[in-house]
Design an enzyme around this catalytic site. Sequence first.
Site, PDB file in Angstrom:
ATOM      1  CG  HIS A  19      -1.911   1.092   1.239  1.00  0.00           C
ATOM      2  ND1 HIS A  19      -2.253   1.748   2.388  1.00  0.00           N
ATOM      3  CD2 HIS A  19      -2.627   1.683   0.248  1.00  0.00           C
ATOM      4  CE1 HIS A  19      -3.138   2.681   2.108  1.00  0.00           C
ATOM      5  NE2 HIS A  19      -3.376   2.671   0.809  1.00  0.00           N
ATOM      6  CG  ASP A  35       7.919  10.312 -22.483  1.00  0.00           C
ATOM      7  OD1 ASP A  35       9.074  10.228 -22.012  1.00  0.00           O
ATOM      8  OD2 ASP A  35       7.277  11.374 -22.491  1.00  0.00           O
ATOM      9  CG  HIS A  85       8.177  17.107 -17.032  1.00  0.00           C
ATOM     10  ND1 HIS A  85       7.609  15.858 -17.113  1.00  0.00           N
ATOM     11  CD2 HIS A  85       9.373  17.016 -17.659  1.00  0.00           C
ATOM     12  CE1 HIS A  85       8.420  15.033 -17.748  1.00  0.00           C
ATOM     13  NE2 HIS A  85       9.508  15.722 -18.095  1.00  0.00           N
ATOM     14  CE1 TYR A 124       6.370  18.014 -19.943  1.00  0.00           C
ATOM     15  CE2 TYR A 124       5.376  18.627 -22.042  1.00  0.00           C
ATOM     16  CZ  TYR A 124       6.285  18.870 -21.031  1.00  0.00           C
ATOM     17  OH  TYR A 124       7.111  19.963 -21.097  1.00  0.00           O
ATOM     18  CB  ALA A 125       3.203   9.842 -22.969  1.00  0.00           C
ATOM     19  CG  ASN A 126       6.429  10.761 -18.727  1.00  0.00           C
ATOM     20  OD1 ASN A 126       7.018   9.847 -19.269  1.00  0.00           O
ATOM     21  ND2 ASN A 126       6.624  12.033 -19.053  1.00  0.00           N
TER      22      ASN A 126
END
Length: 133
Positions: free
Chosen positions: A20, A28, A98, A120-122
């Site tokens: 947890h 990316d 970012h 920004y594909a994170n």
Amino acid sequence: MKKHGILNSHISKVLADLGHTDYIVIGDIGLPVPEGVAKIDLALTYGVPSFEQVVEAIAADMEVEKVVIAAEMVEHNPEAFQYMSSRFAEAEQQRCTHEQFKQLTGGAKVVIRTGEAKPYANCILQAGVYFGE
């Protein structure tokens, strides 16, 4: 042999070991991986596998209670932002810069690198507790 779920043995092990509030990063092709953080590199070619494909596969196997994205995703990658907002509508959602996002990657159990070549594909996926249905 497994019949369903994550077949990648490294990812499967990481997910099984999460507690947890532990978290993983899906990134990316350009996201830096901090020293000391494990990296699982899935990138084959530009765009393969995609950010959404990897997120979808992992989210199907992981109880996600919180998602963190860079605020820049909203403007610079609206398709990914729409996907993340709808896919994790039930989870807590947080945005940060970012630069802050990159700092947070230092506490991840693993960074999973996709072939995604869009900015920004994170995301950070934080583990929740699954008590069954």
